[in-house]
Design a protein around this motif. Sequence first.
Motif, PDB file in Angstrom:
ATOM      1  N   THR A  66      16.821   9.412   6.555  1.00  0.00           N
ATOM      2  CA  THR A  66      17.991   8.676   7.476  1.00  0.00           C
ATOM      3  C   THR A  66      19.103   8.171   6.354  1.00  0.00           C
ATOM      4  OG1 THR A  66      16.980   6.323   7.279  1.00  0.00           O
ATOM      5  CG2 THR A  66      16.422   7.593   9.168  1.00  0.00           C
ATOM      6  N   THR A  67      18.813   7.609   5.417  1.00  0.00           N
ATOM      7  CA  THR A  67      19.923   6.965   4.473  1.00  0.00           C
ATOM      8  C   THR A  67      20.725   8.147   3.691  1.00  0.00           C
ATOM      9  OG1 THR A  67      18.475   5.235   3.791  1.00  0.00           O
ATOM     10  CG2 THR A  67      20.374   5.308   2.533  1.00  0.00           C
ATOM     11  N   LEU A  68      19.812   9.382   3.361  1.00  0.00           N
ATOM     12  CA  LEU A  68      20.479  10.315   2.678  1.00  0.00           C
ATOM     13  C   LEU A  68      20.599  11.611   3.670  1.00  0.00           C
ATOM     14  CD1 LEU A  68      17.970  10.294  -0.325  1.00  0.00           C
ATOM     15  CD2 LEU A  68      20.097   9.281  -0.278  1.00  0.00           C
ATOM     16  N   ALA A  69      20.148  11.511   4.664  1.00  0.00           N
ATOM     17  CA  ALA A  69      20.234  12.752   5.635  1.00  0.00           C
ATOM     18  C   ALA A  69      19.863  14.146   5.119  1.00  0.00           C
ATOM     19  CB  ALA A  69      21.884  12.756   6.182  1.00  0.00           C
ATOM     20  N   ARG A  70      18.641  13.885   4.496  1.00  0.00           N
ATOM     21  CA  ARG A  70      17.967  15.192   4.119  1.00  0.00           C
ATOM     22  C   ARG A  70      16.575  15.234   4.731  1.00  0.00           C
ATOM     23  NH1 ARG A  70      18.976  17.652  -1.201  1.00  0.00           N
ATOM     24  NH2 ARG A  70      20.942  16.352  -2.249  1.00  0.00           N
ATOM     25  N   SER A  71      16.000  16.209   4.424  1.00  0.00           N
ATOM     26  CA  SER A  71      14.574  16.652   4.801  1.00  0.00           C
ATOM     27  C   SER A  71      13.623  17.054   3.893  1.00  0.00           C
ATOM     28  CB  SER A  71      14.770  17.468   6.339  1.00  0.00           C
ATOM     29  OG  SER A  71      15.002  18.694   5.794  1.00  0.00           O
ATOM     30  N   MET A  72      12.368  17.367   4.597  1.00  0.00           N
ATOM     31  CA  MET A  72      11.450  18.097   3.628  1.00  0.00           C
ATOM     32  C   MET A  72      12.035  19.356   3.155  1.00  0.00           C
ATOM     33  SD  MET A  72       7.895  18.916   5.195  1.00  0.00           S
ATOM     34  CE  MET A  72       8.316  20.091   6.538  1.00  0.00           C
ATOM     35  N   TYR A  73      12.841  20.061   3.846  1.00  0.00           N
ATOM     36  CA  TYR A  73      13.464  21.301   3.386  1.00  0.00           C
ATOM     37  C   TYR A  73      14.271  21.322   2.152  1.00  0.00           C
ATOM     38  CZ  TYR A  73      10.940  22.222   7.614  1.00  0.00           C
ATOM     39  OH  TYR A  73       9.968  22.312   8.641  1.00  0.00           O
ATOM     40  N   ASN A  74      15.095  20.277   2.054  1.00  0.00           N
ATOM     41  CA  ASN A  74      16.036  20.282   1.097  1.00  0.00           C
ATOM     42  C   ASN A  74      15.948  18.849   0.251  1.00  0.00           C
ATOM     43  OD1 ASN A  74      17.268  18.440   2.600  1.00  0.00           O
ATOM     44  ND2 ASN A  74      19.140  19.325   3.049  1.00  0.00           N
ATOM     45  N   CYS A  75      14.790  18.584   0.019  1.00  0.00           N
ATOM     46  CA  CYS A  75      14.446  17.197  -0.710  1.00  0.00           C
ATOM     47  C   CYS A  75      14.122  17.683  -2.322  1.00  0.00           C
ATOM     48  CB  CYS A  75      13.444  16.481  -0.268  1.00  0.00           C
ATOM     49  SG  CYS A  75      13.100  14.932  -1.300  1.00  0.00           S
ATOM     50  N   GLY A 114       0.715  -1.024   0.040  1.00  0.00           N
ATOM     51  CA  GLY A 114       0.007  -0.036   0.087  1.00  0.00           C
ATOM     52  C   GLY A 114       0.784   1.071  -0.106  1.00  0.00           C
ATOM     53  N   LYS A 115      -0.048   2.371  -0.098  1.00  0.00           N
ATOM     54  CA  LYS A 115       0.715   3.454  -0.630  1.00  0.00           C
ATOM     55  C   LYS A 115       1.521   3.973   0.673  1.00  0.00           C
ATOM     56  CE  LYS A 115      -1.937   7.325  -0.498  1.00  0.00           C
ATOM     57  NZ  LYS A 115      -3.018   7.849  -1.202  1.00  0.00           N
ATOM     58  N   GLU A 116       0.664   4.111   1.779  1.00  0.00           N
ATOM     59  CA  GLU A 116       1.342   4.855   3.005  1.00  0.00           C
ATOM     60  C   GLU A 116       2.613   4.139   3.430  1.00  0.00           C
ATOM     61  OE1 GLU A 116      -2.313   5.962   5.464  1.00  0.00           O
ATOM     62  OE2 GLU A 116      -0.818   5.634   6.921  1.00  0.00           O
ATOM     63  N   GLU A 117       2.821   2.632   3.240  1.00  0.00           N
ATOM     64  CA  GLU A 117       4.038   2.035   3.791  1.00  0.00           C
ATOM     65  C   GLU A 117       5.004   2.383   2.799  1.00  0.00           C
ATOM     66  OE1 GLU A 117       4.985  -2.264   5.030  1.00  0.00           O
ATOM     67  OE2 GLU A 117       2.745  -2.150   4.721  1.00  0.00           O
ATOM     68  N   PHE A 118       4.592   2.738   1.564  1.00  0.00           N
ATOM     69  CA  PHE A 118       5.570   3.075   0.622  1.00  0.00           C
ATOM     70  C   PHE A 118       6.269   4.432   1.023  1.00  0.00           C
ATOM     71  CE2 PHE A 118       6.017   5.752  -3.265  1.00  0.00           C
ATOM     72  CZ  PHE A 118       7.279   4.962  -3.688  1.00  0.00           C
ATOM     73  N   GLN A 119       5.327   5.154   1.396  1.00  0.00           N
ATOM     74  CA  GLN A 119       5.697   6.724   1.361  1.00  0.00           C
ATOM     75  C   GLN A 119       6.605   6.722   2.749  1.00  0.00           C
ATOM     76  OE1 GLN A 119       1.726   8.205   1.567  1.00  0.00           O
ATOM     77  NE2 GLN A 119       2.069   9.563   0.146  1.00  0.00           N
ATOM     78  N   ARG A 120       6.138   5.800   3.727  1.00  0.00           N
ATOM     79  CA  ARG A 120       7.111   5.706   4.756  1.00  0.00           C
ATOM     80  C   ARG A 120       8.242   5.560   4.633  1.00  0.00           C
ATOM     81  NH1 ARG A 120       4.220   2.384   8.163  1.00  0.00           N
ATOM     82  NH2 ARG A 120       2.538   3.912   8.420  1.00  0.00           N
ATOM     83  N   GLU A 121       8.400   4.531   3.656  1.00  0.00           N
ATOM     84  CA  GLU A 121       9.961   4.017   3.310  1.00  0.00           C
ATOM     85  C   GLU A 121      10.697   5.101   2.495  1.00  0.00           C
ATOM     86  OE1 GLU A 121      11.218   0.893   4.121  1.00  0.00           O
ATOM     87  OE2 GLU A 121       9.829   1.438   5.480  1.00  0.00           O
ATOM     88  N   VAL A 122      10.064   5.680   1.671  1.00  0.00           N
ATOM     89  CA  VAL A 122      10.560   6.807   0.917  1.00  0.00           C
ATOM     90  C   VAL A 122      11.309   7.854   1.921  1.00  0.00           C
ATOM     91  CG1 VAL A 122      10.370   8.690  -0.886  1.00  0.00           C
ATOM     92  CG2 VAL A 122       9.073   6.425  -1.341  1.00  0.00           C
ATOM     93  N   VAL A 123      10.248   8.441   2.747  1.00  0.00           N
ATOM     94  CA  VAL A 123      10.654   9.458   3.798  1.00  0.00           C
ATOM     95  C   VAL A 123      11.765   8.999   4.460  1.00  0.00           C
ATOM     96  CG1 VAL A 123       9.803  10.898   5.485  1.00  0.00           C
ATOM     97  CG2 VAL A 123       8.575  10.723   3.626  1.00  0.00           C
ATOM     98  N   ARG A 124      11.577   7.796   4.903  1.00  0.00           N
ATOM     99  CA  ARG A 124      12.779   7.281   5.803  1.00  0.00           C
ATOM    100  C   ARG A 124      14.069   7.202   4.997  1.00  0.00           C
ATOM    101  NH1 ARG A 124      15.380   2.479   6.774  1.00  0.00           N
ATOM    102  NH2 ARG A 124      14.133   1.274   5.387  1.00  0.00           N
TER     103      ARG A 124
END
Length: 833
Positions: A37-46, A23-33
């Motif tokens: 964490t892996t890329l050490a970025r955030s909403m502000y510099n994605c 499902g979508k939500e789990e996918f989104q959670r993985e993308v954001v994670r």
Amino acid sequence: IEASIPQPLRETWRKLAATEFKGKEEFQREVVRHVETTLARSMYNCDDLAAYSGTALAVRDKLVVSWNKTQQHQTLQDQKRIYYLSLEFLMGRTLDNSLLNTGIKDTAREGVGELGFRIEDVIDKEHDAALGNGGLGRLAACFLDSLATLNYPAWGYGLRYRYGIFKQEIVDGYQVEVPDYWLDFNPWEFPRHDVCVDIMFYGYVTKVSDNDGKISHLWEGGEIVQAIAYDVPIPGYETSTTNNLRLWSSKPSSGEFDFQKFNSGDYEGSIREQQKAETISAVLYPNDNISAGKELRLKQQYFWVAASLHDIVRRFKKSHRPWKEFPDQVAIQLNDTHPTLAIVELQRIFIDIEGLTWDQSWDIVTRTFGYTNHTVLPEALEKWSVPLFQSLLPRHLQIIYEINLYFLQGVEKKFPKDRDMLQRVSIIEESQPQVIRMAYLAIIGSHKVNGVAELHSDLIKATIFKDFIAVFGPDKFTNVTNGITPRRWLHQANPKLSDLIASKLGGYDFLKDLNLLKGLEQWVDDKEFRKEWMEIKLAAKIRLAKYIRDTTQIAVNPHSLFDIQVKRIHEYKRQQMNIFGVIYRYLRLKQMKPEELKKQVPRASIFGGKAAPGYWMAKTIIRLITAVGEVVNTDKDIGDLLKVVFIEDYNVSKAEIIIPASDISEHISTAGTEASGTSNMKFVLNGGLIIGTCDGANIEITREIGEDNIFLLGHLAEDVEELRHQHRFGKVEMDPKLRLVCDAIEAGQFGDPNIYNGLISALTTGCDYYLVSDDFSSYLATQDLVDTTFKDKEDWATKSIMSVANMGFFSADRAINEYADTIWNVEPTPQKK
Ligand code: GL4
């Protein structure tokens, strides 16, 4: 294996096992994670790139789960595996393909949409994996897709080049090569530092005899380089099978760092050996259909082949079967002669390391290998110098001599006293220096040899390998006509067309059984359907026109006839004939009165393709195309009636934009020179018509879609020899229309004529080896027919639909099933979900 792990441990692992997201939500959670964490970025510099990276990593996690399962399943099944050895895998981009094959594209579109991104922009950030030159490498990529989709247990083996095919820039109209460093961020590969193999070069061979007088050979004292495995998951379409592509990377073996030099302050010297080792997998040789004959290339070949065989043999040994069962567990396909050394290496492993007799080994070896020939061009046939072999691979040279000896003994028996025959079929060519004919070695060491289209398979039997039919009989030689994966080349590249087809055929089953396209014939007279069909073509043309404007500033009218030739630049593919035709058209337009001009069909001639960096004539052809564009595109009298475009840096991801947009595409090689061609199939599958010669797969395409739906021109393969003969004896006058074209070039209408001296003299003093003059009038007449036909939009739509309806045969799935049946003797291993 199960039993060796204690029950409670097993349970804990099972409880915690990685699972696919649902499902979508789990996918989104993985993308954001991953972004956070892996890329050490955030909403502000994605940005888009970070969104691509996060999405790719999330999708990769999903792939890994089915990949692991597939590998375990295949190991448990203990079934015969296919190993596809190819120096080139031209994969292109992976994200979109993975989303489609795993069925989560819609989830991803919505998912990233809600995070503020357009899925198309995200996909567009991926760097192409361009580990190939052209058709041969892309065929290997299509085959991997089909092998996984059809659930065959299969591994690809290749090299992990640090630099793929160069990026092409056009500077002042000329090709300039820029290195393609593509590994900055590659989420699709998994380094396996534990899977490493020592590979030796150079050294010397000594004979030793044991107490029983048995003689064996020791190869030692050479330089050692390490091969490290990098694995790439290959998901099938709508199946849980995810196969493996293993690419080898070279690095120095631990002893190669010179501490003494380092300590004495010679820092550069201390890493010299290290750099030398890393060079082996550093760069893809940028030649298509040309063999370079360089020592480093031979090193690449042995390095890759030896590492792969070590891996395959190790896997077989785990099964504890007797050696004679090796061919029941292992099928190795040689993609052209590049991996031919595998035959010699396997023989060496069996006799020098595993202690089998020569005859036992040779029987196993020949039952294991199949060889695919992809070209008859003499300059592409690999021949390695004996002295080079002697120094780089002394033991292999001995084995080759022995293979040749036994082979020639057999030939001698069959054709007593035929010394010419012995010389003709010998693996060793008696030139100065002597050379090893790799294709002959490949034939002798394989149980099947195949060409890649009917005409080509007939030609190899009648020409370059004729004597081997006499030696082995005809059954050793067969044909498997190439195919393309409809997943990438229809569904991914042209989703609107795929959706329209699905709406009429009641679903997407045609993507797995391309013969279902036949059902479109029923709709050919449906007005609404025809309209939608042509609207989709127009939309693809508008998209390409926008791309052309953005990248070249040239404005092409999307309503003009899009005439496309995209492929490697090569004299045999005759881009020169195309551009000469364009010049002729231009000269003719310049003579026309306004009333006449009004009746002409506006045309955009679009070119793309790389020239090998050392191929001067190919580079001259590019320069002529760009020069003609400079003149024509700015000529006010001409306007939309003719535009000439050269698209820079043609590659797989650009092909996905270009191919859906053709009205007509050109496949006009001199008859008998293009083994198959595969872009011809891609264009037709996307509703474009083709203009082509009776060559390669064009012939079978004609048979499938019908003569009325293709524009054929030029002489036949059977005429070529005689025509060349006539040219050599000066019996051919240049075609008068071609003469006009040459005159215009020589008069400086397209800039300094000296630039094109070579091109023109190839037609005259060069005896016109590719028969441009012979086919030119036929080519022009056929192009006129294209114009006339294009005026009748209804007729054109019918041809387009009927062609697509009859393209089922050209699925790579059909080709792979044929290989499995006739060469590999392998069954699919479907997994339960
Ligand atoms: C090629 C052929 O030139 C091409 O016609 C064919 O389609 C392709 C795959 O079989 O193999 N051979 C070489 S070399 N490069 C190619 O692209």
